[in-house]
Motif scaffolding. Sequence first.
Motif, short mmCIF file in Angstrom:
data_model
loop_
_atom_site.label_atom_id
_atom_site.label_comp_id
_atom_site.label_asym_id
_atom_site.label_seq_id
_atom_site.Cartn_x
_atom_site.Cartn_y
_atom_site.Cartn_z
N SER A 208 0.82 -1.21 0.00
CA SER A 208 0.00 0.00 0.00
C SER A 208 0.86 1.26 0.00
N LEU A 209 2.00 1.20 0.65
CA LEU A 209 2.87 2.38 0.74
C LEU A 209 3.76 2.57 -0.48
N TYR A 210 4.29 1.46 -1.02
CA TYR A 210 5.33 1.59 -2.05
C TYR A 210 4.91 1.08 -3.42
N GLY A 211 3.78 0.39 -3.51
CA GLY A 211 3.31 -0.05 -4.81
C GLY A 211 3.79 -1.43 -5.23
N PHE A 212 4.56 -2.11 -4.38
CA PHE A 212 4.96 -3.49 -4.67
C PHE A 212 5.12 -4.24 -3.35
N SER A 213 5.02 -5.55 -3.41
CA SER A 213 4.98 -6.37 -2.20
C SER A 213 6.38 -6.69 -1.70
N ILE A 214 6.43 -7.27 -0.50
CA ILE A 214 7.73 -7.66 0.06
C ILE A 214 8.35 -8.81 -0.72
N ASN A 215 7.55 -9.51 -1.54
CA ASN A 215 8.10 -10.58 -2.38
C ASN A 215 8.80 -10.04 -3.62
N GLU A 216 8.60 -8.76 -3.90
CA GLU A 216 9.19 -8.18 -5.11
C GLU A 216 10.40 -7.30 -4.81
N VAL A 217 10.59 -6.95 -3.56
CA VAL A 217 11.72 -6.10 -3.23
C VAL A 217 12.96 -6.95 -2.99
N GLN A 218 14.10 -6.48 -3.48
CA GLN A 218 15.33 -7.25 -3.34
C GLN A 218 15.80 -7.31 -1.89
N MET A 219 15.59 -6.22 -1.14
CA MET A 219 16.07 -6.17 0.25
C MET A 219 15.04 -6.81 1.19
N GLY A 220 14.74 -8.06 0.92
CA GLY A 220 13.87 -8.84 1.80
C GLY A 220 14.64 -10.02 2.35
N TYR A 221 14.13 -10.59 3.42
CA TYR A 221 14.87 -11.66 4.11
C TYR A 221 13.94 -12.84 4.37
N ASN A 222 14.43 -14.03 4.05
CA ASN A 222 13.66 -15.25 4.22
C ASN A 222 14.28 -16.11 5.33
N TYR A 223 13.45 -16.53 6.27
CA TYR A 223 13.88 -17.41 7.35
C TYR A 223 12.96 -18.62 7.39
#
Length: 468
Positions: A208-223
């Motif tokens: 809602s804030l940036y126009g793309f999801s956390i799955n599309e941003v490179q600076m995301g982290y998976n645990y």
Amino acid sequence: MIKNSFKSTFRHFLKNKLYLGVNVLSLAVGLICFLFTYIYIQDELSYDEFHNQASQIYRVEYQTTTSDGASTRFANLHGAVLPEGLNSIPGIELNTRFAQHADLNIQAAGEKFGENEVLAADSNFFKIFDFPFLIGGPSTSLQTPNAVVIDKSTALKYFNSIDVLGKTLTIQFQDNEVLLSITGIIEDVPSNSHFQFNLVTASPVYESLYGFSINEVQMGYNYIRISDQADPYSVQTKINDLWLTDDPLFQVFYYLEKLTDIHLYSSDRGKFSVNSDIKYLYLLGGITFLILVIACFNFTTLATARSIKRTTEIGIRKVYGALRNQLIGSFIIEGLVLAFFGLVIAYACFWEFLPFINSISGKSFTTSQLTDPSFLIVISFLTLCIGGAAALYPAFFLTGGKPSALLLKHSSIGLKGNKLWKSVVIVQFTVLLFLFRPVILFTNRLILFRTKTLDLKKNRFLHFPIIF
């Protein structure tokens, strides 16, 4: 006999105040270094261990290798590369993904606040990571699209209360605003967590804030959290079986980094925060060991030198009927009392300068760490060893001499003691010369950890298509 030994010890101290002060203070300096190093290393080794199943939690990372053989490993991960298919891999119990928000403006209770430690995470975040809830719970806190979980300090800052369940916040990034509902309050994130945050929003808020999801941003982290029977290397192999690329120009390989290893052993690019390094703990431990050894040498040398000057006293006491075991006991008590004084001064100085120590180290040490039973056992044993070492030479060597030899002004005992003293002094200065470089190296590294900022500009985002 013990009572008389204590009386003799304190009479000797009162007559030799300068000797007492120099010897005790030199030992206190070494013990202060030991106190700091012990709790610092203990804190560094404890990172992320507060999670109940920390040994089963791993960060999914990847390494790229280009055609020219250059390899780079990344801690962050493009979410679309590892979709919900992770749940299909045997051994993985849960997986979560989160990303850090840009610097946000937050309006609460009619006031505006700036926040730069805000995460967006999916609903599994609090199921994997055990951040204790004061209000709410991990299973329901991030279920709704406009949910936000805040820590205790933030709740008090915004509302002067932690009873804020259901209250609303408005977060703003540039021209976009989102109204959030507080669904949980947690304890403040421990300082020994490799990532820090004050608020966690549900993942739809990010889009809602940036126009793309956390799955599309490179600076995301998976645990992921694997079952206690699962082999992490087997899980890692299965991940690569699903997403390993065959492109000879751009190869990608996935790794699992154990949660409790991240702070000290991870050197990947794209880290959430600046990590420490296990090498610097070895360096700090080595420096402290040498400083403590020098302090012990100095303590023992001064005690030995002083005792050599007391050969006449020992001879007279033997002439008047003092038994050797009584003299040995007197010297041992003297050494232990001196060491105990040094320990008391070290504790007092450390407590007094604790705020300064916290400011330069970036830690939040408390006096309770120095009163932990296991630590008290260690420091007490160390003090006993130092005190015993200081008493070793005079107690078992000087007391064995004949009264006639001890009463001689220039006895061979004194000459041997002088040689020992000179040898120890030479060793001390040699070790000090070698200490200068590692001390400067560690100090510069500590300053770097405290002042370095990440290259990531959190208010600038790039959105690009998946390339592998």
